[in-house]
Every structure is written in C-alpha cells, then in structure tokens.
Design a protein around this motif. Structure first.
Motif, short mmCIF file in Angstrom:
data_model
loop_
_atom_site.label_atom_id
_atom_site.label_comp_id
_atom_site.label_asym_id
_atom_site.label_seq_id
_atom_site.Cartn_x
_atom_site.Cartn_y
_atom_site.Cartn_z
N LYS A 243 0.85 -1.19 0.00
CA LYS A 243 0.00 0.00 0.00
C LYS A 243 0.88 1.24 0.00
O LYS A 243 2.09 1.17 0.30
CB LYS A 243 -0.92 0.00 1.21
N ALA A 244 0.27 2.35 -0.35
CA ALA A 244 0.99 3.62 -0.33
C ALA A 244 1.60 3.85 1.05
O ALA A 244 0.97 3.60 2.07
CB ALA A 244 0.03 4.76 -0.68
N GLY A 245 2.86 4.27 1.04
CA GLY A 245 3.56 4.52 2.29
C GLY A 245 4.46 3.38 2.73
O GLY A 245 5.32 3.58 3.60
N ASP A 246 4.28 2.18 2.15
CA ASP A 246 5.18 1.07 2.47
C ASP A 246 6.58 1.36 1.93
O ASP A 246 6.75 2.12 0.97
CB ASP A 246 4.67 -0.23 1.86
N GLN B 210 9.32 2.73 -11.26
CA GLN B 210 8.17 3.50 -11.75
C GLN B 210 6.86 3.00 -11.15
O GLN B 210 5.97 3.78 -10.82
CB GLN B 210 8.11 3.42 -13.27
N TRP B 211 6.73 1.68 -11.03
CA TRP B 211 5.50 1.12 -10.46
C TRP B 211 5.35 1.56 -9.00
O TRP B 211 4.26 1.90 -8.55
CB TRP B 211 5.51 -0.41 -10.57
N ALA B 212 6.47 1.56 -8.28
CA ALA B 212 6.43 2.01 -6.89
C ALA B 212 6.01 3.47 -6.80
O ALA B 212 5.19 3.85 -5.96
CB ALA B 212 7.80 1.80 -6.24
N ARG B 213 6.57 4.30 -7.67
CA ARG B 213 6.20 5.72 -7.67
C ARG B 213 4.71 5.89 -7.95
O ARG B 213 4.05 6.71 -7.30
CB ARG B 213 7.04 6.46 -8.71
N ALA B 214 4.19 5.11 -8.90
CA ALA B 214 2.77 5.21 -9.25
C ALA B 214 1.87 4.81 -8.09
O ALA B 214 0.76 5.34 -7.94
CB ALA B 214 2.48 4.34 -10.46
N LEU B 215 2.33 3.88 -7.23
CA LEU B 215 1.53 3.40 -6.11
C LEU B 215 1.79 4.16 -4.81
O LEU B 215 1.15 3.87 -3.79
CB LEU B 215 1.79 1.90 -5.88
N GLY B 216 2.74 5.09 -4.83
CA GLY B 216 3.06 5.81 -3.60
C GLY B 216 3.90 5.01 -2.64
O GLY B 216 3.86 5.26 -1.43
N ILE B 217 4.67 4.06 -3.15
CA ILE B 217 5.53 3.21 -2.32
C ILE B 217 6.94 3.80 -2.30
O ILE B 217 7.46 4.22 -3.34
CB ILE B 217 5.56 1.77 -2.88
N ARG B 218 7.54 3.84 -1.14
CA ARG B 218 8.91 4.31 -1.00
C ARG B 218 9.85 3.16 -1.40
O ARG B 218 9.91 2.14 -0.73
CB ARG B 218 9.19 4.73 0.44
N LEU B 219 10.57 3.33 -2.51
CA LEU B 219 11.49 2.29 -2.98
C LEU B 219 12.92 2.74 -2.79
O LEU B 219 13.33 3.79 -3.30
CB LEU B 219 11.23 1.97 -4.46
N ILE B 220 13.66 1.96 -2.01
CA ILE B 220 15.10 2.16 -1.85
C ILE B 220 15.79 1.19 -2.80
O ILE B 220 15.65 -0.02 -2.66
CB ILE B 220 15.55 1.90 -0.40
N GLY B 221 16.51 1.73 -3.79
CA GLY B 221 17.13 0.88 -4.79
C GLY B 221 18.62 0.75 -4.59
O GLY B 221 19.29 1.70 -4.16
N THR B 222 19.16 -0.43 -4.91
CA THR B 222 20.61 -0.61 -4.91
C THR B 222 21.10 -0.83 -6.33
O THR B 222 20.38 -1.37 -7.19
CB THR B 222 21.06 -1.81 -4.05
N ALA B 223 22.33 -0.38 -6.59
CA ALA B 223 22.97 -0.58 -7.90
C ALA B 223 24.47 -0.50 -7.70
O ALA B 223 24.94 -0.08 -6.63
CB ALA B 223 22.48 0.46 -8.90
N GLY B 224 25.22 -0.87 -8.74
CA GLY B 224 26.66 -1.01 -8.59
C GLY B 224 27.50 0.13 -9.08
O GLY B 224 28.73 0.00 -9.17
N SER B 225 26.91 1.27 -9.42
CA SER B 225 27.68 2.43 -9.84
C SER B 225 26.86 3.68 -9.60
O SER B 225 25.63 3.63 -9.48
CB SER B 225 28.06 2.35 -11.32
#
Length: 326
Positions: free
Chosen positions: A140-143, A160-175
């Motif tokens: 749900k929004a806010g998760d 993008q899906w997280a942004r559309a649902l109002g979900i806080r997404l912390i992403g990891t990447a290698g650079s």
C-alpha cells in the motif's frame, strides 16, 4: 515448409556455446500459434539456462519472450487470429528465432501504441513486477521496499510502479551512474553497494526500523544482508539468483531475526493460466499506455550478435532492458 534461424546450445557453458542454426517450422497444432518475430527479449534467466544453473534437455533453444505478428493459429485458439500483433513471456525457451510455433496460452495481443521492440523488452520483466507488487504480498501507499538491481530491466519498471503506487522504494545498484538512473525512474533513495554497506544505509534511512519488503533477484551475495534490512515480520521475496543460488539455511534464522517471512515466487506459476496471464498483461499494457511506466531499452543487438549480448549482460555493463532484433 518454412525455415527459421534459431539460437541453440548443445552443452552448458559460456556465451560461446551458443550457435545459430536453420530449423524447419511447420503449422501450428491445436492450442498453438505460429509467430513471425520482430524482436525478442534478453533476460538473466537465459544465462542461467545456458550456463546449466537451470538445466534443460540438450540441445535446446533459448529466449523467454518475444513480439511479432501471428501468421497462423491452430484449432482451439480463440483469443488470437492471423495478423494480430502480439507479445509474450513463456516457457519453454525458444524465442531467439525468426519464426516460432508455440502454445498460445501466454501470447497476448499487443496494443497498437506499443512497438515491437518495447513489447519484446517488457513482457517477462514487466509481468514480474506486476506479480511482485500486486500478487505476492499486499502493498500500500507509504510502504517501504528495498529493491536490489534497481537499474536493471526489472528494476527500472519497479521504480516507476512504486512511484505510481506511492511506495517508497530504496534501490541498490553497482555504480553512481546506475544509481542516478534508478532515481530518475522513480527510486526514492539509492545505494551504491560498491561504495556503501547496503544494510547499514537501509537502517539509517529507516531510522533503525527496517523495510517492509525486500525484493531480491541477486541471490547468494545479498540474501543474508537482505534479511537484516527487514522490520519484524517483514517479507523477503527472493525471485532470482544472479550471484548464485541461496545455500540451504536454518529456518530458525527467520525467527531469530524478527519472525520474518520468506517466499520464492516464479513468474511462470503466475502466468500458467490464460485468463490470469491475459489480465496481468492488460494491467501492464495499461501502465505503459498511461505513461506511468516507460520501458528503458538500454541495448539492442542483432540476432547474430547474441554472444556479444550475453557477454554484456554477464559483465553487468547493461542498463534497463536488452533486445535482439530480427
């Protein structure tokens, strides 16, 4: 009878084991369609299969998704007709080819507004995100979600899906460049795991609480750290093995770390039934047509350059989705 170029391999190994052969293609039987591909998608599961992580009966063709035009339909196929623009993600592998006869269950009509390259690039990755965000655990929004490999094809769709649902997404990447791309596509925060310990940073970002859900396609290298990022009774979704399979572990660890939940879903279970697959695809198409999801195709290779394509994926030098053109 028509013939087709098809990428096959005779024994597990590196990219060099793949070769292009000419094969005959007949008419579709009951429940089948014949598709003339315009493009097909490249995915990390293709590497697992080629390398023997996911064993196949050999020799075997490769490729799990494609887009093109239906040339013929067999008996009992009612949702498709010759001339339809289509896209699919489906097993068994065999999409790296010009022409293919396959089961029609997972073949979906592709809207006119979505081109073939985008259709080929989005199905397996987009349907993966669809089930992760809508069918695996209630979100749900806010998760808050920790998403590994956030600059990959699945990751950029997830941002993008997280942004559309109002979900806080912390992403990891290698650079830093990949982190910037993930943030551009909707990640709330990003962590460069080559420079920072992602467990420490997640705890800092969540004031020590931890995240509600971890979505982890990396596997062995991140599994234990991912568990340490979860809040009590949080959900760990392990859906890939890019760094190798998660080794056996004591289930008691889940209790000791906060009564954690763990699941290992696969896309093919979710899309096994035609009605459900078509519904999931319609949801994905709607998200793309609305502009909420944009498919980032970072690399395009000709079919004859499939070895180069696999080397690029294994070297982690790709971003977003990759496609083969025909």
């Amino acid at each position: 009878m028509s013939t087709t170029r098809t990428v096959i391999f005779d024994a597990p190994g590196g990219p060099e084991v793949m070769k292009i052969v000419e094969r005959p293609v007949g008419d579709p039987g009951p429940g089948e369609v014949r598709i003339r591909h315009h493009a097909c998608g490249l995915n990390y599961i293709d590497i697992y299969q080629r390398a023997g992580v996911y064993p196949l009966a050999l020799p075997h063709a490769l490729g799990m998704e494609g887009a093109g035009v239906v040339e013929a339909v067999g008996a009992e196929v009612t949702h498709l007709a010759p001339g339809d623009r289509v896209a699919y993600a489906a097993a068994p592998p065999g999409a790296y080819c010009d022409l293919r006869v396959m089961n029609a269950t997972q073949v979906c009509r592709l809207p006119e507004s979505i081109d073939f390259r985008t259709g080929a690039a989005m199905m397996l990755q987009g349907l993966t995100v669809e089930y992760l965000f809508n069918r695996t655990v209630p979100l749900k929004a806010g998760d808050t979600v920790l998403f590994h490999a956030a600059a990959g094809g699945v990751g950029l769709i997830a941002c993008q899906w997280a942004r559309a649902l109002g979900i806080r997404l912390i992403g990891t990447a290698g650079s830093d460049e990949k982190c910037a791309l993930a943030r551009e596509y909707g990640a709330s925060e990003v962590i460069n795991y080559e420079k920072e310990d992602f467990v420490t940073r997640v705890r800092e970002m969540t004031d020590g609480r931890g995240v509600d859900v971890v979505m982890d396609s990396i596997g062995k290298a991140t599994f234990e750290g991912s568990l340490d990022c979860l809040r009590p009774v949080g959900m760990m979704i392990s859906y890939g093995n890019a760094s190798g399979k998660v080794p056996p572990f004591d289930l008691g660890i889940l209790g000791a770390k906060g009564c954690l939940q763990l699941t290992r879903p696969t896309i093919f279970m979710h899309i096994a039934q035609r009605e459900k697959c078509q519904s999931m695809a319609s949801h994905l198409f709607d998200m793309v047509e609305s502009g909420k999801i944009k498919i980032h195709i970072g690399q395009t290779f000709a079919l004859e350059n499939v070895v180069q394509a696999h080397r690029a994926m294994e070297a982690r030098s790709t971003t977003g989705s990759s496609v083969l053109t025909l």
